[in-house]
Design a protein around this motif. Structure first.
Motif, PDB file in Angstrom:
ATOM      1  N   PHE A  25       0.824  -1.208   0.000  1.00  0.00           N
ATOM      2  CA  PHE A  25       0.000   0.000   0.000  1.00  0.00           C
ATOM      3  C   PHE A  25       0.862   1.264   0.000  1.00  0.00           C
ATOM      4  CE2 PHE A  25      -2.251   3.311   2.507  1.00  0.00           C
ATOM      5  CZ  PHE A  25      -3.188   3.630   1.530  1.00  0.00           C
ATOM      6  N   THR A  26       1.917   1.296   0.822  1.00  0.00           N
ATOM      7  CA  THR A  26       2.749   2.498   0.899  1.00  0.00           C
ATOM      8  C   THR A  26       3.519   2.733  -0.391  1.00  0.00           C
ATOM      9  OG1 THR A  26       4.488   1.202   1.994  1.00  0.00           O
ATOM     10  CG2 THR A  26       2.979   2.439   3.406  1.00  0.00           C
ATOM     11  N   VAL A  27       3.986   1.678  -1.032  1.00  0.00           N
ATOM     12  CA  VAL A  27       4.693   1.846  -2.301  1.00  0.00           C
ATOM     13  C   VAL A  27       3.736   2.377  -3.368  1.00  0.00           C
ATOM     14  CG1 VAL A  27       5.814   0.603  -4.193  1.00  0.00           C
ATOM     15  CG2 VAL A  27       6.496   0.155  -1.841  1.00  0.00           C
ATOM     16  N   PHE A  28       2.528   1.801  -3.417  1.00  0.00           N
ATOM     17  CA  PHE A  28       1.516   2.299  -4.357  1.00  0.00           C
ATOM     18  C   PHE A  28       1.218   3.773  -4.088  1.00  0.00           C
ATOM     19  CE2 PHE A  28      -3.004   3.390  -4.713  1.00  0.00           C
ATOM     20  CZ  PHE A  28      -3.175   3.293  -6.080  1.00  0.00           C
ATOM     21  N   LEU A  29       1.028   4.126  -2.815  1.00  0.00           N
ATOM     22  CA  LEU A  29       0.712   5.508  -2.464  1.00  0.00           C
ATOM     23  C   LEU A  29       1.871   6.436  -2.793  1.00  0.00           C
ATOM     24  CD1 LEU A  29      -1.316   7.436  -1.129  1.00  0.00           C
ATOM     25  CD2 LEU A  29      -0.258   6.899   1.072  1.00  0.00           C
ATOM     26  N   GLY A  44      10.511   0.317 -11.329  1.00  0.00           N
ATOM     27  CA  GLY A  44      10.802   0.483  -9.911  1.00  0.00           C
ATOM     28  C   GLY A  44       9.570   0.277  -9.055  1.00  0.00           C
ATOM     29  N   TYR A  45       8.422   0.730  -9.567  1.00  0.00           N
ATOM     30  CA  TYR A  45       7.159   0.519  -8.853  1.00  0.00           C
ATOM     31  C   TYR A  45       6.722  -0.937  -8.927  1.00  0.00           C
ATOM     32  CZ  TYR A  45       2.069   0.350  -8.484  1.00  0.00           C
ATOM     33  OH  TYR A  45       0.794  -0.015  -8.187  1.00  0.00           O
ATOM     34  N   LYS A  46       6.729  -1.494 -10.136  1.00  0.00           N
ATOM     35  CA  LYS A  46       6.225  -2.853 -10.315  1.00  0.00           C
ATOM     36  C   LYS A  46       7.086  -3.899  -9.620  1.00  0.00           C
ATOM     37  CE  LYS A  46       3.900  -2.037 -14.738  1.00  0.00           C
ATOM     38  NZ  LYS A  46       2.571  -2.413 -14.233  1.00  0.00           N
ATOM     39  N   PHE A  47       8.405  -3.663  -9.605  1.00  0.00           N
ATOM     40  CA  PHE A  47       9.318  -4.655  -9.048  1.00  0.00           C
ATOM     41  C   PHE A  47       9.927  -4.202  -7.720  1.00  0.00           C
ATOM     42  CE2 PHE A  47       9.108  -5.655 -13.549  1.00  0.00           C
ATOM     43  CZ  PHE A  47       8.999  -7.043 -13.539  1.00  0.00           C
ATOM     44  N   SER A  48       9.266  -3.285  -7.049  1.00  0.00           N
ATOM     45  CA  SER A  48       9.785  -2.802  -5.762  1.00  0.00           C
ATOM     46  C   SER A  48       9.896  -3.925  -4.739  1.00  0.00           C
ATOM     47  CB  SER A  48       8.889  -1.682  -5.226  1.00  0.00           C
ATOM     48  OG  SER A  48       7.551  -2.128  -5.093  1.00  0.00           O
ATOM     49  N   TRP A  49       9.080  -4.971  -4.891  1.00  0.00           N
ATOM     50  CA  TRP A  49       9.128  -6.089  -3.951  1.00  0.00           C
ATOM     51  C   TRP A  49      10.475  -6.809  -3.995  1.00  0.00           C
ATOM     52  CZ3 TRP A  49       9.988 -10.653  -6.523  1.00  0.00           C
ATOM     53  CH2 TRP A  49       9.685 -10.671  -7.878  1.00  0.00           C
ATOM     54  N   LEU A  50      11.236  -6.626  -5.086  1.00  0.00           N
ATOM     55  CA  LEU A  50      12.557  -7.246  -5.166  1.00  0.00           C
ATOM     56  C   LEU A  50      13.515  -6.693  -4.119  1.00  0.00           C
ATOM     57  CD1 LEU A  50      13.164  -7.451  -9.025  1.00  0.00           C
ATOM     58  CD2 LEU A  50      12.902  -9.365  -7.440  1.00  0.00           C
ATOM     59  N   LEU A  51      13.229  -5.498  -3.610  1.00  0.00           N
ATOM     60  CA  LEU A  51      14.078  -4.931  -2.568  1.00  0.00           C
ATOM     61  C   LEU A  51      14.120  -5.829  -1.336  1.00  0.00           C
ATOM     62  CD1 LEU A  51      13.054  -1.176  -2.786  1.00  0.00           C
ATOM     63  CD2 LEU A  51      15.340  -2.106  -3.233  1.00  0.00           C
ATOM     64  N   ILE A  52      13.037  -6.549  -1.084  1.00  0.00           N
ATOM     65  CA  ILE A  52      12.983  -7.390   0.126  1.00  0.00           C
ATOM     66  C   ILE A  52      13.941  -8.569   0.023  1.00  0.00           C
ATOM     67  CG2 ILE A  52      11.472  -8.775   1.593  1.00  0.00           C
ATOM     68  CD1 ILE A  52       9.175  -6.920   0.706  1.00  0.00           C
ATOM     69  N   ILE A  75       6.995  10.121   0.882  1.00  0.00           N
ATOM     70  CA  ILE A  75       5.738  10.818   0.600  1.00  0.00           C
ATOM     71  C   ILE A  75       5.728  12.171   1.294  1.00  0.00           C
ATOM     72  CG2 ILE A  75       3.246  10.783   1.042  1.00  0.00           C
ATOM     73  CD1 ILE A  75       3.345   7.751   0.626  1.00  0.00           C
ATOM     74  N   VAL A  76       6.118  12.172   2.570  1.00  0.00           N
ATOM     75  CA  VAL A  76       6.159  13.423   3.331  1.00  0.00           C
ATOM     76  C   VAL A  76       7.144  14.403   2.700  1.00  0.00           C
ATOM     77  CG1 VAL A  76       6.757  14.460   5.555  1.00  0.00           C
ATOM     78  CG2 VAL A  76       5.462  12.325   5.486  1.00  0.00           C
ATOM     79  N   LEU A  77       8.326  13.914   2.313  1.00  0.00           N
ATOM     80  CA  LEU A  77       9.307  14.788   1.676  1.00  0.00           C
ATOM     81  C   LEU A  77       8.786  15.385   0.374  1.00  0.00           C
ATOM     82  CD1 LEU A  77      12.870  13.189   1.989  1.00  0.00           C
ATOM     83  CD2 LEU A  77      11.986  15.235   3.094  1.00  0.00           C
ATOM     84  N   SER A  78       8.124  14.569  -0.429  1.00  0.00           N
ATOM     85  CA  SER A  78       7.609  15.071  -1.711  1.00  0.00           C
ATOM     86  C   SER A  78       6.530  16.131  -1.489  1.00  0.00           C
ATOM     87  CB  SER A  78       7.060  13.914  -2.544  1.00  0.00           C
ATOM     88  OG  SER A  78       5.940  13.313  -1.915  1.00  0.00           O
ATOM     89  N   LEU A  79       5.702  15.939  -0.478  1.00  0.00           N
ATOM     90  CA  LEU A  79       4.679  16.949  -0.169  1.00  0.00           C
ATOM     91  C   LEU A  79       5.312  18.236   0.345  1.00  0.00           C
ATOM     92  CD1 LEU A  79       1.939  14.698   1.503  1.00  0.00           C
ATOM     93  CD2 LEU A  79       1.947  15.650  -0.808  1.00  0.00           C
TER      94      LEU A  79
END
Length: 382
Positions: A118-122, A266-274, A312-316
């Protein structure tokens, strides 16, 4: 990236997200508009209690639009009690959250994977809204060199046009001067005006020609100096490794598109970071018994979820025009402090043990980022 790679990334992410939603849905409260069944609608087992004791499905199912909206808000967006218990812990006591989840308090908190997805999507959605996206108008060194050549050609063409006009004006002036020697008194006044105009035009053209030739010479020198930089670009690099050369070729042909693909991948494969990060965390506790790869996976997943919220906070703040020193201070201190607190609480470490592991982990994070970026480049080659 090809349709196959795109589909693979979407399928994995969607499957994980759907699993998180499905797991969450089992714990919802009953509402009006449900089935009045006596046997489980999923497996047919006779119902005893609020859930089927065979497959785990709820005994009473909703079939109203209100229930559907309830599922949407609670399942997809996690607007529920667990969220408000998880987020404060994630921000202020990440080590305690990690340790309690590992030790079995699963129903109390949002699962790491659901929160991660959810956080990556957001995060990527917010990036799109605030305009933090990959640029598309990037020029390669080869295209810059080509642009320089086109500019020089236009300047040379302008110089040649001025020379032609100057030649024509000089010829016209010579004819008028010759006519003056044989002109009558009545024609002489008009000829003098024409000669004066021609001389003025020739003087202007001579000045314009001198300026154009000077600008062309200066631009030629500038181009020659920049050509040294252009010739050191990745255009001439050949590794004889097929997929790497393919990436270089795609980058040179359209760098803006490649950056866009990197962001999308980067969004689609962000789970690879784990899975990439788990071995590095495991190395920090190689000689410390009692901790398993599962524990490190929970640690990594909660940590990345927090970092997504932090970005997210930084971008805002960037969108709101916050001073640079505030953003720089937050970026410098918040991530290491959070990781330190999570390390210390999750693994019951002393201050010194947590501090040196933090120092090593910050190095590992850079290695993980490089590996992840290279994986995205490899994926983008196919």
């Amino acid at each position: 990236m090809s349709d196959f790679g795109d589909a693979l990334g979407t399928a994995v992410e969607g499957g994980l997200f759907a699993k998180a939603i499905d797991d969450r849905t089992r714990d919802e409260h009953l509402e009006d508009g449900h089935f009045a069944e006596g046997a489980c609608l999923n497996c047919g087992t006779e119902l005893i209690g609020s859930h089927c004791h065979s497959c785990g499905q709820k005994a009473h199912l909703h079939r109203t639009i209100g229930a559907f909206m309830h599922d949407l808000l609670h399942g997809a967006l996690h607007f529920e009690g667990k969220t408000w218990k998880t987020l404060p812990k994630l921000a202020l006591k990440p080590g305690e959250l990690t340790r309690r989840y590992i030790e079995g308090e699963r129903a109390r908190f949002v699962s790491p994977m659901a929160l991660f997805l959810f956080t990556v999507f957001l995060m990527f959605a917010v990036f799109q809204v605030v305009g933090l996206t990959a640029p598309t108008n990037i020029m390669t060194d080869a295209s810059i060199a080509n642009t320089f050549g086109e500019i020089e050609e236009r300047m040379a063409s302008d110089r040649d046009d001025i020379r032609i006009r100057l030649s024509e004006t000089s010829a016209e002036l010579a004819e008028l001067t010759e006519e003056r020697s044989t002109a009558s008194e009545a024609e002489l006044a008009g000829l003098e005006d024409d000669i004066a105009s021609a001389e003025e035009e020739r003087a202007e053209l001579e000045d314009e020609l001198a300026t154009t030739e000077r600008n062309l010479a200066e631009f030629h020198d500038l181009r020659e100096r920049d050509i040294v930089k252009v010739n050191t670009s990745v255009t001439d690099i050949k590794t004889d490794i097929a997929f790497i050369d393919k990436v270089i070729e795609k980058w040179n042909s359209n760098p803006g598109l490649m950056l866009y693909k990197l962001q999308a991948n980067g969004y689609k494969f962000s789970w690879l970071l784990i899975p990439i990060s788990i071995p590095f965390v495991w190395l920090l506790f190689l000689w410390k018994p009692g901790y398993r790869a599962y524990d490190h996976a929970i640690f990594v997943t909660y940590s990345i979820a927090f970092m997504s919220l932090f970005f997210i906070v930084l971008s805002l703040l960037i969108k709101a025009g916050a001073p640079g020193w505030i953003r720089a201070t937050l970026f410098t201190f918040v991530p290491p402090i959070h990781i330190y607190k999570q390390l210390r609480g999750a693994y019951s470490l002393s201050r010194f043990s947590a501090f040196w592991r933090l120092a090593v982990l910050l190095i590992f994070i850079n290695i993980v980022a490089i590996l992840f970026l290279n994986l995205l480049l490899v994926i983008g080659a196919f």
